[in-house]
Write an enzyme that holds these catalytic residues in place. Structure first.
Site, PDB file in Angstrom:
ATOM      1  N   LEU A  19       0.296  -1.351  -0.034  1.00 31.15           N
ATOM      2  CA  LEU A  19       0.302  -0.085  -0.244  1.00 31.15           C
ATOM      3  C   LEU A  19       0.595   1.529   0.434  1.00 31.15           C
ATOM      4  O   LEU A  19      -0.116   2.260  -0.391  1.00 31.15           O
ATOM      5  CB  LEU A  19      -0.530  -0.199   1.211  1.00 31.15           C
ATOM      6  CG  LEU A  19      -1.731  -1.328   1.910  1.00 31.15           C
ATOM      7  CD1 LEU A  19      -2.398  -0.852   2.922  1.00 31.15           C
ATOM      8  CD2 LEU A  19      -2.789  -1.035   0.267  1.00 31.15           C
ATOM      9  N   SER A  25      10.619   0.854   5.711  1.00 33.14           N
ATOM     10  CA  SER A  25       9.630   0.552   5.935  1.00 33.14           C
ATOM     11  C   SER A  25       8.568  -0.128   4.651  1.00 33.14           C
ATOM     12  O   SER A  25       9.273   0.939   3.608  1.00 33.14           O
ATOM     13  CB  SER A  25       8.662   1.184   7.191  1.00 33.14           C
ATOM     14  OG  SER A  25       8.649   2.134   6.686  1.00 33.14           O
ATOM     15  N   ASP A 135       3.936  16.395  12.653  1.00 41.84           N
ATOM     16  CA  ASP A 135       4.233  16.730  10.885  1.00 41.84           C
ATOM     17  C   ASP A 135       2.370  16.494  10.625  1.00 41.84           C
ATOM     18  O   ASP A 135       2.393  15.789   9.563  1.00 41.84           O
ATOM     19  CB  ASP A 135       4.703  15.354  10.217  1.00 41.84           C
ATOM     20  CG  ASP A 135       5.045  15.458   8.825  1.00 41.84           C
ATOM     21  OD1 ASP A 135       5.474  16.329   8.580  1.00 41.84           O
ATOM     22  OD2 ASP A 135       5.280  14.768   8.920  1.00 41.84           O
TER      23      ASP A 135
END
Length: 478
Positions: A19, A25, A135
């Site tokens: 995705l 990661s 963020d």
């Protein structure tokens, strides 16, 4: 005895398509086999992580476990296996909020009010739980599903920090350039208000489709933000209600102590009385502008991904979590998360405290010197004739008898400073100190010493725990 390796993720979950991707990661759809429930698994390659990156991973998991709110992507599980760590989140299938808005046939100020309300609800929950996101930006605002009216979900707590109450401190230079607050850019202590500043930037974009602060040159962008230099130009802002502009002004307040809080913003009439205050007129110009804004964001993201991939492929050492020092300075990075606390900023901080320490020595200011030294500080120095000195009494003698008598001007220069950062709270600096002074006869003299100082930070304050100085011993004037 054999080490037992955890295989719970492998046993309980089945992985499917990718995705999304970061430097260390990858996010993949997964299914918990027995329950048949779908999730999103953030898979971190722990073999590539530094000790500091491991700390950040633990912090992200700890923070995500705390947060349970309908407008926040929920962490369901955290599993560590050999070489990989798995964070199991809600599977959110609606994509980015900003991408959904441009696909709508109708979009009004009232819709923008509903969007920012959900974002503020998420931020309020974070702040109540002692978490600052740091963020907030369009890329981290997702929709739960593709259904009409799906909930907005706040995602990506990779830069989030834990704070005590209304604590303000320097937590490092982190965020995304266009959404950074003035206090972070000034390198001042900061806290929860940084999230409200970012909400102000997001709300501005939600209303007109372009950001309040914009420049291809990052330095000029930062100057705009620090000055709070934004406006509401015609004609697009002429159709925006005064209440919407008022809320933006309260969010984009330079002074963080005067900036509106999440709880106060949720009570603002433009949100709490949306049906009577916010305009329901369709904003086609906003949708058109937002399409261009989204396209620019995606292009810049693609350019940055290519730059990082090229850098990593060519054998360069990656800077961790999608961040790279070289890319940070590029004008292409205006919507890319940066975290600069590991390098230049922290090293400058060590040079600054070392200069302050030497200034205290040159001025014979023992009180200031003591504040910058651990009470159990150890030292090797010429005056101790090869002995290891502990505590401050040995140094007190020289402050009281040498520097207090020597009122003549002293000028000190630090040459070739080399800094080693040792985790978050410790650093070592090595340098040459050149001292210019007038002797008893008024003749200018120069002395040189080679020094190494070990700093440790306690309760946000740097203190010397050990130093080693070579060179000629200090001589008392006759």
């Amino acid at each position: 005895m054999a080490t037992i390796t955890c295989t719970r993720f492998t046993e309980e979950y089945q992985l499917f398509e990718e995705l999304g991707k970061g430097a260390f990661s990858v996010v993949r759809r997964c299914v918990k086999v027995l329950a048949g429930q779908e999730y999103a698994a953030k898979i971190i390659n722990t073999k590539k992580l530094s000790a500091r990156d491991h700390q950040k991973l633990e912090r992200e998991a700890r923070i995500c476990r705390l947060l349970k709110h309908p407008n926040i992507v929920r962490l369901h599980d955290s599993i560590s296996e050999e070489g990989h760590h798995y964070l199991i989140f809600d599977l959110v299938t609606g994509g980015e909020l900003f991408e959904d808005i441009v696909a709508r046939e109708y979009y009004s100020e009232a819709d923008a009010s509903h969007c920012i309300q959900q974002i503020l609800e998420a931020v309020l929950h974070c702040h109540q739980m002692g978490v600052v996101h740091r963020d907030l930006k369009p890329e981290n605002l997702l929709l739960a599903s593709k259904l009409k009216g799906a909930a907005v979900k706040l995602a990506d707590f990779g830069l989030a920090i834990e704070v005590e109450g209304e604590q303000q401190a320097w937590f490092g230079f982190a965020g995304t350039p266009g959404y950074l607050s003035p206090e972070v850019l000034r390198k001042d202590p900061y806290g929860k208000p940084v999230d409200l500043w970012a909400c102000g930037v997001i709300l501005y974009i939600l209303l007109v489709g372009y950001p309040p602060f914009w420049d291809e040159d990052q330095h000029r962008l930062y100057q705009q933000i620090k000055a709070g230099a934004y406006d509401f130009p015609s004609p697009e802002w002429d159709t925006v209600t005064p209440e919407a502009k008022d809320l933006i002004n309260k969010m984009l307040t330079i002074n963080p102590s005067k900036r509106i809080t999440a709880a106060e913003a949720l009570k603002h009439p433009w949100i709490s009385h949306r049906s009577t205050v916010a305009s329901c007129m369709h904003r086609q110009e906003t949708v058109d502008c937002l399409k261009k804004f989204n396209a620019r964001r995606k292009l810049k993201g693609a350019i940055l991904t290519t730059m990082l991939a090229t850098r990593n492929f060519s054998g360069g050492k990656s800077g961790g979590n999608k961040k790279s020092d070289g890319v940070k300075e590029s004008s292409e990075s205006t919507n890319t998360t940066i975290e600069d606390e590991d390098t230049k900023v922290r090293k400058q901080e060590i040079i600054k405290v070392t200069e302050q320490l030497i200034e205290a020595i040159s001025n014979g200011d023992f009180e200031s010197y003591t504040k910058m030294c651990d009470p159990g500080m150890t030292a090797f120095e010429p005056e101790a004739l090869g002995n290891l000195v502990e505590g401050l009494d040995f140094h007190r003698f020289y402050f009281e008898n040498l520097w207090s008598r020597n009122s003549k001007p002293v000028h000190t220069t630090i040459l070739n400073p080399h800094i080693h950062l040792m985790g978050d709270e410790s650093a070592c600096i090595a340098y040459i100190r050149i001292t210019q002074y007038l002797d008893a006869g008024g003749i200018p003299r120069t002395a040189q010493s080679e020094e190494t100082r070990v700093w440790h930070r306690r309760d946000g304050k740097w203190q010397i725990v050990h130093f080693h100085r070579s060179g000629a011993p200090s001589v008392l004037p006759h």
